[in-house]
Design a protein around this motif. Sequence first.
Motif, PDB file in Angstrom:
ATOM      1  N   LYS A 108      61.960  -0.447  49.373  1.00 43.36           N
ATOM      2  CA  LYS A 108      62.589   0.157  48.189  1.00 43.36           C
ATOM      3  C   LYS A 108      62.699  -0.869  47.060  1.00 43.36           C
ATOM      4  CE  LYS A 108      65.544   3.627  50.427  1.00 43.36           C
ATOM      5  NZ  LYS A 108      66.955   4.046  50.625  1.00 43.36           N
ATOM      6  N   LYS A 109      63.090  -2.086  47.410  1.00 41.32           N
ATOM      7  CA  LYS A 109      63.213  -3.155  46.420  1.00 41.32           C
ATOM      8  C   LYS A 109      61.859  -3.435  45.764  1.00 41.32           C
ATOM      9  CE  LYS A 109      64.405  -8.069  46.021  1.00 41.32           C
ATOM     10  NZ  LYS A 109      64.836  -9.284  46.775  1.00 41.32           N
ATOM     11  N   ALA A 110      60.796  -3.427  46.576  1.00 40.50           N
ATOM     12  CA  ALA A 110      59.453  -3.653  46.043  1.00 40.50           C
ATOM     13  C   ALA A 110      59.049  -2.549  45.075  1.00 40.50           C
ATOM     14  CB  ALA A 110      58.444  -3.744  47.184  1.00 40.50           C
ATOM     15  N   LYS A 111      59.359  -1.298  45.433  1.00 35.36           N
ATOM     16  CA  LYS A 111      59.008  -0.176  44.551  1.00 35.36           C
ATOM     17  C   LYS A 111      59.759  -0.267  43.228  1.00 35.36           C
ATOM     18  CE  LYS A 111      58.268   4.773  44.329  1.00 35.36           C
ATOM     19  NZ  LYS A 111      58.601   4.822  42.895  1.00 35.36           N
ATOM     20  N   LYS A 112      61.036  -0.589  43.304  1.00 32.03           N
ATOM     21  CA  LYS A 112      61.826  -0.716  42.086  1.00 32.03           C
ATOM     22  C   LYS A 112      61.267  -1.835  41.208  1.00 32.03           C
ATOM     23  CE  LYS A 112      66.633  -0.655  40.560  1.00 32.03           C
ATOM     24  NZ  LYS A 112      68.049  -0.630  41.006  1.00 32.03           N
ATOM     25  N   TYR A 113      60.870  -2.928  41.830  1.00 36.62           N
ATOM     26  CA  TYR A 113      60.289  -4.052  41.096  1.00 36.62           C
ATOM     27  C   TYR A 113      58.993  -3.635  40.406  1.00 36.62           C
ATOM     28  CZ  TYR A 113      58.463  -8.758  40.262  1.00 36.62           C
ATOM     29  OH  TYR A 113      57.944  -9.894  39.687  1.00 36.62           O
ATOM     30  N   LEU A 114      58.148  -2.904  41.110  1.00 38.82           N
ATOM     31  CA  LEU A 114      56.879  -2.448  40.529  1.00 38.82           C
ATOM     32  C   LEU A 114      57.106  -1.449  39.401  1.00 38.82           C
ATOM     33  CD1 LEU A 114      54.755  -2.028  43.763  1.00 38.82           C
ATOM     34  CD2 LEU A 114      54.393  -3.722  41.963  1.00 38.82           C
ATOM     35  N   ASP A 115      58.099  -0.565  39.582  1.00 44.27           N
ATOM     36  CA  ASP A 115      58.413   0.393  38.523  1.00 44.27           C
ATOM     37  C   ASP A 115      58.827  -0.328  37.249  1.00 44.27           C
ATOM     38  OD1 ASP A 115      57.860   2.544  40.117  1.00 44.27           O
ATOM     39  OD2 ASP A 115      59.940   2.943  40.664  1.00 44.27           O
ATOM     40  N   ASN A 116      59.613  -1.381  37.410  1.00 44.50           N
ATOM     41  CA  ASN A 116      60.068  -2.137  36.240  1.00 44.50           C
ATOM     42  C   ASN A 116      58.927  -2.893  35.567  1.00 44.50           C
ATOM     43  OD1 ASN A 116      62.646  -1.243  36.726  1.00 44.50           O
ATOM     44  ND2 ASN A 116      63.330  -3.121  37.720  1.00 44.50           N
ATOM     45  N   MET A 117      57.905  -3.234  36.339  1.00 39.90           N
ATOM     46  CA  MET A 117      56.758  -3.961  35.796  1.00 39.90           C
ATOM     47  C   MET A 117      55.779  -3.051  35.055  1.00 39.90           C
ATOM     48  SD  MET A 117      55.780  -6.509  38.950  1.00 39.90           S
ATOM     49  CE  MET A 117      54.137  -6.740  38.300  1.00 39.90           C
ATOM     50  N   LYS A 118      55.796  -1.766  35.379  1.00 37.19           N
ATOM     51  CA  LYS A 118      54.786  -0.843  34.849  1.00 37.19           C
ATOM     52  C   LYS A 118      54.878  -0.734  33.331  1.00 37.19           C
ATOM     53  CE  LYS A 118      52.995   3.840  35.506  1.00 37.19           C
ATOM     54  NZ  LYS A 118      51.618   3.368  35.745  1.00 37.19           N
ATOM     55  N   GLN A 119      53.718  -0.780  32.680  1.00 38.56           N
ATOM     56  CA  GLN A 119      53.654  -0.698  31.226  1.00 38.56           C
ATOM     57  C   GLN A 119      52.821   0.506  30.803  1.00 38.56           C
ATOM     58  OE1 GLN A 119      52.151  -4.606  29.940  1.00 38.56           O
ATOM     59  NE2 GLN A 119      54.055  -4.893  28.846  1.00 38.56           N
ATOM     60  N   TYR A 120      53.154   1.013  29.609  1.00 38.75           N
ATOM     61  CA  TYR A 120      52.383   2.106  29.006  1.00 38.75           C
ATOM     62  C   TYR A 120      51.946   1.683  27.607  1.00 38.75           C
ATOM     63  CZ  TYR A 120      54.489   4.947  32.682  1.00 38.75           C
ATOM     64  OH  TYR A 120      54.886   5.447  33.893  1.00 38.75           O
ATOM     65  N   ASP A 121      50.776   2.167  27.225  1.00 38.18           N
ATOM     66  CA  ASP A 121      50.285   1.977  25.856  1.00 38.18           C
ATOM     67  C   ASP A 121      50.537   3.271  25.081  1.00 38.18           C
ATOM     68  OD1 ASP A 121      49.124  -0.676  25.905  1.00 38.18           O
ATOM     69  OD2 ASP A 121      47.644   0.164  27.276  1.00 38.18           O
ATOM     70  N   PHE A 122      51.269   3.144  23.989  1.00 43.57           N
ATOM     71  CA  PHE A 122      51.537   4.304  23.143  1.00 43.57           C
ATOM     72  C   PHE A 122      50.974   4.058  21.743  1.00 43.57           C
ATOM     73  CE2 PHE A 122      55.066   4.729  26.210  1.00 43.57           C
ATOM     74  CZ  PHE A 122      54.882   6.054  26.585  1.00 43.57           C
ATOM     75  N   MET A 123      50.382   5.101  21.166  1.00 44.05           N
ATOM     76  CA  MET A 123      49.911   5.054  19.789  1.00 44.05           C
ATOM     77  C   MET A 123      51.024   5.570  18.887  1.00 44.05           C
ATOM     78  SD  MET A 123      47.576   4.408  17.487  1.00 44.05           S
ATOM     79  CE  MET A 123      45.944   4.350  18.257  1.00 44.05           C
ATOM     80  N   THR A 124      51.531   4.694  18.020  1.00 43.43           N
ATOM     81  CA  THR A 124      52.571   5.093  17.072  1.00 43.43           C
ATOM     82  C   THR A 124      51.940   5.324  15.711  1.00 43.43           C
ATOM     83  OG1 THR A 124      53.152   2.896  16.220  1.00 43.43           O
ATOM     84  CG2 THR A 124      54.117   3.543  18.334  1.00 43.43           C
ATOM     85  N   MET A 125      52.765   5.693  14.756  1.00 42.81           N
ATOM     86  CA  MET A 125      52.266   5.893  13.399  1.00 42.81           C
ATOM     87  C   MET A 125      51.869   4.564  12.755  1.00 42.81           C
ATOM     88  SD  MET A 125      52.570   9.061  13.624  1.00 42.81           S
ATOM     89  CE  MET A 125      51.985   9.575  12.006  1.00 42.81           C
ATOM     90  N   ASP A 126      52.323   3.443  13.360  1.00 42.43           N
ATOM     91  CA  ASP A 126      52.012   2.116  12.821  1.00 42.43           C
ATOM     92  C   ASP A 126      51.052   1.316  13.689  1.00 42.43           C
ATOM     93  OD1 ASP A 126      53.844   2.415  10.617  1.00 42.43           O
ATOM     94  OD2 ASP A 126      55.479   2.068  12.036  1.00 42.43           O
ATOM     95  N   GLY A 127      50.496   1.943  14.709  1.00 46.77           N
ATOM     96  CA  GLY A 127      49.566   1.230  15.588  1.00 46.77           C
ATOM     97  C   GLY A 127      50.003   1.294  17.043  1.00 46.77           C
ATOM     98  N   ASN A 128      49.259   0.596  17.919  1.00 42.28           N
ATOM     99  CA  ASN A 128      49.539   0.617  19.353  1.00 42.28           C
ATOM    100  C   ASN A 128      50.728  -0.270  19.709  1.00 42.28           C
ATOM    101  OD1 ASN A 128      47.557   2.402  20.131  1.00 42.28           O
ATOM    102  ND2 ASN A 128      46.030   0.815  20.512  1.00 42.28           N
ATOM    103  N   ILE A 129      51.506   0.174  20.696  1.00 42.67           N
ATOM    104  CA  ILE A 129      52.563  -0.670  21.246  1.00 42.67           C
ATOM    105  C   ILE A 129      52.507  -0.591  22.771  1.00 42.67           C
ATOM    106  CG2 ILE A 129      54.143  -0.460  19.279  1.00 42.67           C
ATOM    107  CD1 ILE A 129      55.724   1.617  20.937  1.00 42.67           C
ATOM    108  N   LYS A 130      52.951  -1.655  23.442  1.00 44.91           N
ATOM    109  CA  LYS A 130      53.079  -1.677  24.894  1.00 44.91           C
ATOM    110  C   LYS A 130      54.557  -1.588  25.234  1.00 44.91           C
ATOM    111  CE  LYS A 130      48.920  -4.239  26.213  1.00 44.91           C
ATOM    112  NZ  LYS A 130      48.384  -3.173  27.082  1.00 44.91           N
ATOM    113  N   VAL A 131      54.902  -0.725  26.185  1.00 43.24           N
ATOM    114  CA  VAL A 131      56.301  -0.474  26.520  1.00 43.24           C
ATOM    115  C   VAL A 131      56.474  -0.511  28.032  1.00 43.24           C
ATOM    116  CG1 VAL A 131      58.195   1.191  26.405  1.00 43.24           C
ATOM    117  CG2 VAL A 131      56.606   0.989  24.479  1.00 43.24           C
TER     118      VAL A 131
END
Length: 230
Positions: A108-131
Amino acid sequence: MKIAVIDDNTSICKKITYILSPFEEFQITTFSSIAAYEADECFYDLLLLDIELPDENGIAYIENAPVKHKLVIYISSHEEWMVDSFNPNVIGFIGKNVLEEALLPKVKKAKKYLDNMKQYDFMTMDGNIKVYENSILEIYLDYTSVYLNLQNEKKPIRLNLRSLKELENQKLSDNFIKINRQTIINIQKIQQVLSKEHKVLLINGKEYAVTRGFWKDFIIRYQAKRYLYD
């Protein structure tokens, strides 16, 4: 979460599978040797690794920095090797004598750690951001504009999207759930579920309505996640 187990003791592999298989979040594959694991073409989120193996020492294998997995937890009867097992990707050590009580909390601790590490790329009105996933509170639709609400940002970020359906390309994890036609929330950010009112309270202090058509699926998934992270 894809989990690989390497242990030449089949009873240990069966025990690990028995402990983890009730949870749909975990997909387990077992191997009797490092060679068999290396021959497999899949990439894994977590490796549960015995140290004393017939073909190679587990610690020596990890020191060679294999790239088939993200995180490692050692499973061994030799607790004296714990000191030598340090590595940036190693997040735990479990003695085989305490496997039944210690395995699930560590995974469970490993899964929570991986979830926190996961990133998404979003296209905003001002360009790409990583979140980072762990920073996202909600994603919502306001008329024909989609907004991203982050935990440490005062103002929502407008995305270059016109509907929530367009988020399908992002392949959001199962930590995100749609609670009404306009709103997707991060389950990890729920502070309280107000069952009588069919509402949720997030850690930002804001209440959100879960509409009737979404309530059943929401409560099932929320309870499953809550049990997983408890």
